[in-house]
Scaffold this motif. Sequence first.
Motif, mmCIF file in Angstrom:
data_model
loop_
_atom_site.group_PDB
_atom_site.id
_atom_site.type_symbol
_atom_site.label_atom_id
_atom_site.label_comp_id
_atom_site.label_asym_id
_atom_site.label_seq_id
_atom_site.Cartn_x
_atom_site.Cartn_y
_atom_site.Cartn_z
ATOM 1 N N SER A 1 48.827 39.797 41.153
ATOM 2 C CA SER A 1 49.817 39.271 40.205
ATOM 3 C C SER A 1 49.465 37.858 39.776
ATOM 4 N N VAL A 2 48.975 37.045 40.708
ATOM 5 C CA VAL A 2 48.577 35.681 40.367
ATOM 6 C C VAL A 2 47.460 35.707 39.331
ATOM 7 N N GLY A 3 46.455 36.560 39.557
ATOM 8 C CA GLY A 3 45.341 36.663 38.622
ATOM 9 C C GLY A 3 45.764 37.187 37.263
ATOM 10 N N LYS A 4 46.743 38.093 37.251
ATOM 11 C CA LYS A 4 47.183 38.708 36.001
ATOM 12 C C LYS A 4 48.025 37.761 35.158
ATOM 13 N N TYR A 5 48.955 37.040 35.786
ATOM 14 C CA TYR A 5 49.952 36.289 35.038
ATOM 15 C C TYR A 5 49.628 34.811 34.830
ATOM 16 N N CYS A 6 48.826 34.218 35.698
ATOM 17 C CA CYS A 6 48.707 32.761 35.704
ATOM 18 C C CYS A 6 47.555 32.256 34.834
ATOM 19 N N ASP A 7 47.835 31.198 34.065
ATOM 20 C CA ASP A 7 46.808 30.544 33.266
ATOM 21 C C ASP A 7 45.905 29.689 34.152
ATOM 22 N N ARG A 8 46.505 29.023 35.112
ATOM 23 C CA ARG A 8 45.762 28.211 36.080
ATOM 24 C C ARG A 8 46.332 28.465 37.466
ATOM 25 N N THR B 1 34.264 39.629 53.840
ATOM 26 C CA THR B 1 35.685 39.379 53.595
ATOM 27 C C THR B 1 36.505 40.608 53.910
ATOM 28 N N ASN B 2 37.793 40.411 54.193
ATOM 29 C CA ASN B 2 38.726 41.536 54.306
ATOM 30 C C ASN B 2 39.364 41.878 52.967
ATOM 31 N N ASN B 3 39.069 41.094 51.930
ATOM 32 C CA ASN B 3 39.721 41.241 50.634
ATOM 33 C C ASN B 3 38.751 41.786 49.597
ATOM 34 N N VAL B 4 39.143 42.875 48.951
ATOM 35 C CA VAL B 4 38.288 43.533 47.964
ATOM 36 C C VAL B 4 39.089 43.710 46.678
ATOM 37 N N ILE B 5 38.455 43.437 45.548
ATOM 38 C CA ILE B 5 39.119 43.586 44.261
ATOM 39 C C ILE B 5 38.994 45.034 43.788
ATOM 40 N N LYS B 6 40.122 45.600 43.377
ATOM 41 C CA LYS B 6 40.140 46.979 42.889
ATOM 42 C C LYS B 6 39.159 47.158 41.728
ATOM 43 N N ASN B 7 38.480 48.299 41.745
ATOM 44 C CA ASN B 7 37.495 48.705 40.734
ATOM 45 C C ASN B 7 36.191 47.915 40.801
ATOM 46 N N GLU B 8 36.036 47.066 41.825
ATOM 47 C CA GLU B 8 34.763 46.378 42.035
ATOM 48 C C GLU B 8 33.982 47.097 43.134
ATOM 49 N N VAL B 9 32.660 46.944 43.102
ATOM 50 C CA VAL B 9 31.803 47.544 44.121
ATOM 51 C C VAL B 9 31.917 46.746 45.416
ATOM 52 N N MET C 1 35.680 50.399 44.751
ATOM 53 C CA MET C 1 36.995 50.462 45.388
ATOM 54 C C MET C 1 38.033 50.949 44.381
ATOM 55 N N ASN C 2 38.423 52.212 44.502
ATOM 56 C CA ASN C 2 39.397 52.803 43.589
ATOM 57 C C ASN C 2 40.792 52.943 44.192
ATOM 58 N N LEU C 3 40.976 52.467 45.430
ATOM 59 C CA LEU C 3 42.307 52.527 46.026
ATOM 60 C C LEU C 3 43.258 51.580 45.307
ATOM 61 N N GLN C 4 44.562 51.926 45.360
ATOM 62 C CA GLN C 4 45.566 51.049 44.775
ATOM 63 C C GLN C 4 45.622 49.735 45.549
ATOM 64 N N GLY C 5 46.120 48.693 44.904
ATOM 65 C CA GLY C 5 46.308 47.431 45.585
ATOM 66 C C GLY C 5 47.236 47.593 46.776
ATOM 67 N N GLY C 6 46.907 46.950 47.883
ATOM 68 C CA GLY C 6 47.731 47.042 49.084
ATOM 69 C C GLY C 6 46.926 46.802 50.346
ATOM 70 N N GLU C 7 47.549 47.083 51.484
ATOM 71 C CA GLU C 7 46.935 46.861 52.789
ATOM 72 C C GLU C 7 46.522 48.193 53.420
ATOM 73 N N TYR C 8 45.321 48.218 53.979
ATOM 74 C CA TYR C 8 44.785 49.410 54.613
ATOM 75 C C TYR C 8 44.089 49.027 55.925
ATOM 76 N N LEU C 9 43.753 50.039 56.727
ATOM 77 C CA LEU C 9 43.058 49.829 57.994
ATOM 78 C C LEU C 9 41.736 50.586 57.987
ATOM 79 N N LEU C 10 40.708 49.960 58.549
ATOM 80 C CA LEU C 10 39.364 50.539 58.574
ATOM 81 C C LEU C 10 39.005 51.002 59.980
ATOM 82 N N SER D 1 44.791 43.956 43.266
ATOM 83 C CA SER D 1 44.853 44.714 42.013
ATOM 84 C C SER D 1 45.842 44.094 41.057
ATOM 85 N N ASP D 2 45.517 44.126 39.758
ATOM 86 C CA ASP D 2 46.492 43.704 38.752
ATOM 87 C C ASP D 2 47.072 44.895 37.996
ATOM 88 N N LYS D 3 46.711 46.122 38.440
ATOM 89 C CA LYS D 3 47.274 47.331 37.824
ATOM 90 C C LYS D 3 47.203 48.478 38.815
#
Length: 420
Positions: free
Chosen positions: A209-216, A299-307, A366-375, A403-405
């Motif tokens: 949401s921060v990435g989607k809505y914020c200018d800075r 990292t533990n953080n992955v952006i949706k739709n990125e490799v 990474m095609n999973l929806q935004g959220g928390e998962y366990l590996l 994810s922003d969508k």
Amino acid sequence: MSDIAIKVNNLSKVYKLYDKPIDRMKESLSLSKKIYSREHYALSNVSFEVKKGETVGIIGTNGSGKSTILKIITGVLNQTKGSVEVNGRISALLELGAGFNQEYTGIQNIYLNGTMMGFTKDEIDQKVNNIIQFADIGEFINQPVKTYSSGMFVRLAFAVAINIEPEILIVDEALSVGDVFFQAKCYKKFEDFKREGKTILFVSHDLGSVGKYCDRVILLNNGEKLSEGKSKEVIDIYKKVLVNQLEDAEENNQDRQQQTEKIEKWNKLMNINPNKLEYGNKMAEIVDFAIIDNKGLITNNVIKNEVCSIKMKVIFNSKIEDPIFAFTIKDLKGTDITGTNTMLEKVYVNKLEKGKEKQITFTQKMNLQGGEYLLSLGCTGYRDGNFTVYHRLYDVCNITVISDKNSVGFYDMNSDIKIN
């Protein structure tokens, strides 16, 4: 006329911390002015400006000073040093419902809160229907709020705060109140504010949401301003803060994969589950692992739709034929969402002698929806015709998908839509 909506200049907030409650009294009564406390800087010399019509995000780990700075801007707290200048009427979504009287009805609390915000009765009369419609709690609007469920309470509080037509909206993790339908309504209202050119200061752990809505975006760390700039750039620095890779924040992006290979222990940079389940005969042993994002960062953080890649290092303590390497991703309820292994992917490893080491890398989008998962990770195989677990690490770490969508369900079909 100034185009600055909020100006924060060298802002500091200091708290006195005492080891024991009685030390506070000792310090206040001490004739020799002996100090029994130590100073804690919740904020230290923070400065920034927000222009009118901008949407600016503030991110940082828990305890970084995000909520403190919002409370000072809105007048809930006083600063120790520095100054704050605000040009415009503020509506703050901080502690929703903090000014409600439990004995009053919903309607009465609308008028009470409106009056506290500086509106006349006639002005509130013009807004009350919109507030009631937005809250959508039916006949409960005429009942004392002490009879409300927690969901109804925050719906009404949010509706009051967001429907007073402020010039500046300050939001602290308040867009996730209520059920999914009410959340959608909240986000639509948020987008309406942006389109109307209102100034928004937005604090959230939801990086999508921060990435989607914020200018800075402004990044706070341990009470200090660590970075300020374009959303994506600052979020990338924050991801390093989350995995203690801050020292690399100013480094060039080149050769990151080589840097990863040189790290003695990958998982030292990961957020590991202290309650992971581990078992197996350890004839083969998973000695290290990592999640690596599209920039080569661990990292533990992955952006949706990125490799991204899931990587593990396995040492063979015995001679083993045809080992199978696997990973599984679960939701927080323990439901298997997805995963694969080398046998399913038809990638085979033949005989491995004792002492050998192998690095296995699963790379995918990474095609999973935004959220928390366990590996979970595993090394298994067949020995004398029997399925054998050599080593498994269940729920070894979390994966946060940014994810922003989000669409429906667990993963995104990434549909290409055409309307003729």
